[in-house]
Design an enzyme around this catalytic site. Structure first.
Site, PDB file in Angstrom:
ATOM      1  N   CYS A 167     173.195  89.067  -6.133  1.00 54.39           N
ATOM      2  CA  CYS A 167     173.175  90.329  -6.871  1.00 54.39           C
ATOM      3  C   CYS A 167     174.372  91.184  -6.473  1.00 54.39           C
ATOM      4  CB  CYS A 167     171.836  91.028  -6.638  1.00 54.39           C
ATOM      5  SG  CYS A 167     171.494  92.323  -7.847  1.00 54.39           S
ATOM      6  N   HIS A 187     167.404  86.845  -7.683  1.00 56.19           N
ATOM      7  CA  HIS A 187     167.058  87.029  -6.262  1.00 56.19           C
ATOM      8  C   HIS A 187     166.178  85.888  -5.753  1.00 56.19           C
ATOM      9  CE1 HIS A 187     168.560  91.113  -5.476  1.00 56.19           C
ATOM     10  NE2 HIS A 187     168.294  91.359  -6.745  1.00 56.19           N
ATOM     11  N   GLU A 238     165.579  85.156  -2.794  1.00 47.61           N
ATOM     12  CA  GLU A 238     164.855  85.571  -1.578  1.00 47.61           C
ATOM     13  C   GLU A 238     163.557  86.293  -1.907  1.00 47.61           C
ATOM     14  OE1 GLU A 238     167.213  87.170  -3.003  1.00 47.61           O
ATOM     15  OE2 GLU A 238     167.328  89.293  -2.448  1.00 47.61           O
TER      16      GLU A 238
END
Ligand code: ADP
Ligand code: MG
Lengths: 89, 774, 231, 89
Positions: free
Chosen positions: C85, C202, C204
């Site tokens: 990002c 994302h 994560e």
């Protein structure tokens, strides 16, 4: 009808916080541009339109800045008008 | 009207000199500061002399409704505030409860209605900024935000412009700081046409031991201003927020505050580091009324005094007067009381985060709020009378005849039987019922990688990393109910919040609240306020969800028209094991659909009525608090045993809408349903009444008996009403007097386009088309 | 494996990235943006967030942070660098990846789950996936609209630098599933040498059972695997 | 040292997509400004700095635009310099 090029510059009203300007100023300072005293960031609209004459173009520009382009609560605006070379219809 | 608190004479004559250039204190100036003659006389008695201009400004801010709770303080005392799990009740920057495993949860809600009416983007953004600061000044790391919004009907361009700006403002600020938005609510109704409501709630997590309070203790300890510099923005915001809006507000407004979420993020990290460092004894946000309220409140709480030198306050612009510095509401600033001798450490922490800190004063022992400008004392006011001596009023409250007549209106004209498919499709297209995805897709809801339930279900959920625990939160209030019958409306708001939490599997533990009302000096409004507080108190008592804090926003009126009374409830619940969470969407074909609670003919105040006739009338649904409590306990029991595949409460739009939502809005794909009811109620009443105490759950058929037995044991009426079907089956509901049969595609199209299709137009045009001429 | 997670002023996904690496057993630490020592580091994460508030342009100011000189040197020497990002935006500004990320076509911040297809499984970031696999992961950005001039775009396509592309849940191209208007539906690209990955989604936030999917875990597992000494 | 005011105007490179300009143009059209032919939107930086002379100020401005203010992939910049009235030190 003639053709005009307008530059409508919107700037943050003095006294109001301009976080983006602050961030850019700090960045410039840390890049070594230490002679920079102040930075403020605004928008500019580049508009082409047709109008009878320069006055009419300016009046239109003022009108649309007030109504739409500038936020009356937080921003000021300035207008520059220049005539474009005539294009045959 | 009675005024309390006899003036306390100054303990020792206070001394402050007028500053050259200050305006003369005249009755006009006093009244411009929003102070009554009586209040002014009380100020004179408190000081033993005429106030200076700076002092007048200070009193005006501190004794505004916003800071001083003039009209609400006495009512707020009626609310229950205690429970064994409450660590910090009302009075601090935020309430705090025990969250288990050594964790504590700080949470609070705050309004930014007036600023958002003038400049929606910045108003909403700075509203989020303020509530985040309230949380991290307690030593807690913000872990979730919710937003509760009200606007006029979306047919109005001005409303679309406000709605768009507010949503972008809430989103941009929270997204940038990195706090997930896990829920909220929005209602559109002409009752909010001129006065949008923007309430933001924040939850923060800390280790119990890290709790720090906003106290200025320890004589000689330095006061430090940290974070952003002080500018001329928002001067007198607190007073402004305590006035009605009018045509003039557009012009007489204070300089709007501009939010800087980047600085906020740095301030958040720096503050938490400061609190852990042991170099400070107290910290407080410079929120409404800026340095004035933070310094005097910190002194008031500690029973000490403070002295500030405005010449030492870092300012953004040259030439600011003490008056301006004291009342500025520039954002992203904090007041810190450091330990004497630790100033350098405090500064070092701030500098690491690329922020400034400056010593601007010190804690004293004389109980005075004293302000100097260099050598000159420009204000000297006893701190306690300033913070706690604000006159409070108990006013006359009378119900409006007009509202009583509305409530008593017979609603026979909206009763219909037969095929009500179109009526359901029309309801799904209401922006009050349709999906709120257009809003929350602009909000980062998964940052921090701890979100268990994003917006879209009955309550948002975040887990506590490193444990099995999770925290759920919701905001609720139906202003139409509160308008028609304030006490019942407030009870429903609390009941609905608790029900929403129980549906996801969270035990409700405490609330924060935001009282958004009109001008309390009008008896009809004061009546609403008092009744709503009484209703909230009663419901919170029964549910054992004490009130740990909140906010009061009065004078939400434009040109004499008040908003619906809107006591927004922000409730938090605890989940001991995150694997017990239940969603609101159907999960498997063949599951039995069970209805808890009973249906009734209660279309008063309903969305159906508003859509069908434009009326807000009739009596709102009845609420039985003990039955609600039994229902909550049943849901929690079943959730813990893992017996539920889904649970969703019936609210706006009633049973039919709840069924449709579970079918189309679930995360596991879309399902149909086949439901048949044996109630003899008129069709529209059965399907669309917003009768309370009802939840639609689904269970595996093999477990149906267990669930029905449990319901019986808790005394909750329960019956199987149908079966989850494949999507192709569509939504089918039958009763002796009503029938609905719609395809899932049609229902979903209505539901998901309700808001986006109204917001398709270019909203900047809306501002232009409707903004007042300049 | 030793991972350094860089924190810029305004980073807000640094902790999320840290935990994702911890989950796959990496020895992970935070690196404040003023630090410049990457000697004990096997991989670098530039996390998401709003470095410098995204003022001026996303990533434009952060790329001048002291740490970035070290990161550039680390990348040039072949060290793996992952930018998620805002980290992707910084990598583009720093010239470690081609192109730039413009404002989303909708001109709004968008946050929801998307589907991305793994175009290559032979990078250190995608070893754990099979090519063609479709991952469900969240996005949360206002400036994710990948843009490069036509020559650059042709070049990165020719060289197979596109690692992730937005698709529908079945892996088919569908403009309705392109959340930001990115050219060629690009969600993530690697550098020519393949050791620098930038992606807008994302991963994560999709690694644990409480998340809406665990499809992102492979990115972190891949890095760990790729850095394991060959026995 | 003398004081200068710079206006640095950053505009999207012609030929690139210009979603914001398009949106504004549509908005203007729906407000009835139908003589508008084209709108582009850029940023403007209002910078105050000190420099030995106008040329030095311009060189600084060009330098910082190239390094920081403009995106080399998508944007052009233009600089205007004006001297500020001297402020006694
Ligand atoms: N302003 C908002 N911000 C974030 N989420 C919202 C907002 N408004 C509504 N939502 C979410 O949309 C969903 C539906 O809202 P609503 O119909 O009010 O829920 P309910 O009736 O179950 O309380 C909820 O999950 C709620 O959290
Ligand atoms: Mg609802």
């Amino acid at each position: 009808m003639r053709s005009f090029h307008l530059e409508i510059r919107i700037s943050p009203r003095p006294g109001l916080l301009n976080p983006e300007g602050n961030a850019v100023q700090h960045a410039l300072e840390s890049l070594g541009y230490d002679s920079v005293k102040d930075v403020r960031v605004g928008k500019t609209f580049y508009v082409q339109l047709s109008a009878a004459d320069e006055d009419a173009a300016r009046t239109l520009a003022e009108d649309m800045s007030r109504r739409l382009l500038a936020n009356p609560v937080t921003e000021d605006f300035r207008i520059e008008v220049s005539e474009l070379a005539e294009v045959p219809a | 009207m009675t005024s309390t608190l006899d003036a306390q004479p100054a303990r020792h004559g206070t001394a402050a000199e007028p500053r050259p250039g200050d305006p003369e204190i005249t009755p006009e100036l006093v009244s411009e500061h929003g102070l009554s003659t009586d209040e002014y006389e009380q100020i004179v008695r408190t000081l033993g002399r005429t106030p200076t201009y700076a002092e007048l400004g200070v009193f005006s801010a501190m004794w505004s409704e916003h800071c001083g709770y003039k009209n609400s303080k006495r009512l707020l005392r009626l609310l229950p505030t205690e429970a064994p799990w409450v660590i910090q009740g009302p009075g601090e920057n935020a309430g705090v409860i025990d969250a288990g495993d050594g964790y504590a949860l700080a949470f609070k809600i705050e309004s930014h209605n007036h600023p958002s009416a003038v400049e929606p983007y910045q108003g909403a953004a700075t509203g989020v900024g303020g509530i985040l600061r309230d949380i991290f000044t307690m030593g807690a790391r913000p872990i979730a935000v919710l937003d509760s919004l009200r606007f006029g009907d979306l047919d109005s361009g001005r409303v679309r412009y406000l709605f768009d700006g507010v949503v972008r403002g809430v989103g941009d600020y929270g997204n940038c700081v990195g706090i997930p938005n896990i829920g909220g609510e929005v209602h559109f109704d002409r009752g909010y046409e001129g006065n949008p409501i923007v309430n933001a709630m924040c939850l923060g997590l800390m280790k119990r031991d890290d709790l720090i309070l906003g106290e200025a203790s320890g004589v000689g300890n330095p006061l430090m201003a940290v974070g952003a510099r002080t500018g001329r923005d928002g001067i007198h915001g607190a007073t402004f927020a305590s006035e009605e809006l009018s045509e003039d507000s557009q012009h007489s407004r204070p300089q709007v505050q501009i939010g800087d979420p980047f600085t906020e993020k740095l301030l958040l990290e720096a503050s938490l580091e400061l609190i852990k460092s042991g170099h400070i004894v107290g910290i407080q946000d410079m929120g409404a009324a800026g340095i004035t309220s933070s310094a005097s409140e910190m002194a008031g709480r500690a029973g000490s005094g403070v002295e500030i030198d405005t010449a030492k306050v870092p300012v953004r612009e040259p030439g600011m007067t003490p008056y301006e510095i004291l009342l500025s509401e520039s954002q992203e600033r904090m007041l810190v009381v450091a330990k004497a001798g630790h100033e350098g450490h405090v500064e070092a922490i701030l500098n690491k985060w690329e922020l400034e800190a400056a010593v601007i004063g010190a804690v004293t022992d004389d109980g005075m709020f004293r302000v100097r400008e260099g050598d000159r004392v420009v204000a000297e006011i006893p701190a306690l009378p300033l913070t706690d001596g604000c006159p409070t009023y108990e006013r006359e409250g009378i119900e409006s005849d007009e509202v009583r007549a509305l409530r008593e209106r017979d609603l026979g004209h909206v009763l219909r039987d037969g095929d009500l498919s179109d009526a359901l499709l029309d309801l799904l297209d209401s922006p009050n019922i349709g999906s709120k995805r257009w809003i929350y897709d602009q909000y980062d809801s998964t940052v921090r990688a701890s979100t268990v339930a994003e917006p879209g279900g009955d309550a948002g959920i975040v887990r506590i990393r490193g444990t099995n625990r999770a925290i759920a939160a919701t905001t609720d209030c139906n202003g139409r109910y509160t308008y028609l019958e304030p006490r019942v409306g407030a009870m429903i708001a609390v009941a609905e919040a608790a029900r929403n939490l129980a549906c996801v599997g969270a035990s409700p533990v405490a609330i924060t609240n935001n009282l958004n009302f009109g001008n309390p000096e009008r008896p009809h409004i004061y009546f609403q306020l008092r009744e709503a507080v009484l209703g909230m108190a009663e419901a919170c008592g029964v549910f054992e969800t004490p009130v740990t804090g909140g906010n009061v926003s009065l004078y939400n009126e434009t040109d004499g028209a008040a908003i619906y009374p809107t006591p927004v409830i922000g409730m938090v619940g605890l989940i001991a094991d995150v694997s017990h969470v239940t969603g609101s969407g159907f999960r498997a074909v063949g599951d039995a659909i069970v209805l808890f609670g009973e249906c009734a003919d209660e279309l008063g105040g309903s969305e159906y009525l508003y859509r069908a006739t434009g009326e807000v009338a009739g009596a709102p649904p009845r609420v039985d608090l003990l039955a609600e409590r039994a229902l909550q306990r049943l849901l929690l029991d079943l959730g813990r045993q893992g017996l539920l595949h889904s649970a969703h409460d019936c609210s706006e739009g009633g049973l039919a809408v709840a069924l449709a939502e579970s079918a189309i809005a679930g995360t596991e794909g879309r399902f149909g349903c086949d439901v048949s009811l044996d109630d003899e109620l008129p069709g529209t009443a059965l399907l669309f009444s917003e009768t309370q105490g009802r939840v639609v759950v689904t269970v595996e058929p093999a477990r149906l008996d267990l669930v029905l037995e449990a319901a019986g044991a808790h005394g909750v009426p329960a019956k199987r009403i149908g079966t989850v079907e494949r999507a192709g089956h569509g939504l089918k509901i039958r009763s002796p007097r009503a029938e609905v049969s719609v395809s899932l595609e049609a229902a979903a199209r209505q539901y998901f386009s309700a808001i986006p299709r109204r917001m398709e137009q270019n909203v900047s045009v809306d501002r232009a088309a409707t903004s007042p001429p300049t | 494996m030793r991972v350094a997670v860089v924190t810029f002023p305004g980073s807000n996904c640094d902790h999320d990235g840290y935990h994702a690496f911890k989950l796959v057993g990496a020895d992970t630490r935070f690196l404040w943006h003023r630090e410049t020592d990457l000697s004990d580091t096997d991989a670098v994460l530039l996390p998401g967030g709003f470095s410098y508030g995204d003022y001026l342009r996303s990533g434009a100011i952060a790329r001048f942070s002291p740490v970035m000189e070290a990161v550039v040197a680390f990348a040039r020497a072949g060290g793996p660098v992952l930018g998620i990002c805002n980290g992707f935006q910084i990598l583009c500004e720093a010239g470690l990846l081609p192109g730039t990320l413009l404002r989303n076509e909708s001109r709004r911040f968008r946050a929801h789950d998307v589907w991305i297809r793994v175009e290559r499984s032979d990078t250190p970031f995608t070893l754990a996936y099979e090519a063609g696999r479709v991952l469900r992961v969240p996005i949360a950005h206002a400036d994710g609209n990948y843009f490069a001039d036509s020559d650059t775009l042709a070049r990165i396509e020719d060289r197979g630098q596109v690692v992730f592309r937005y698709t529908d849940p079945d892996g088919n191209p569908d403009p309705a599933y392109n959340p930001n208007g990115a050219q060629n539906r690009i969600a993530g690209i690697v550098s020519e040498q393949g050791n620098v990955l930038g992606m807008m989604p994302h991963p994560e936030r999709a690694v644990e059972s409480v998340h809406s999917s665990t499809d992102g875990l492979g990115v972190f597992q891949s890095l760990v695997t790729s850095l394991q000494p060959v026995p």
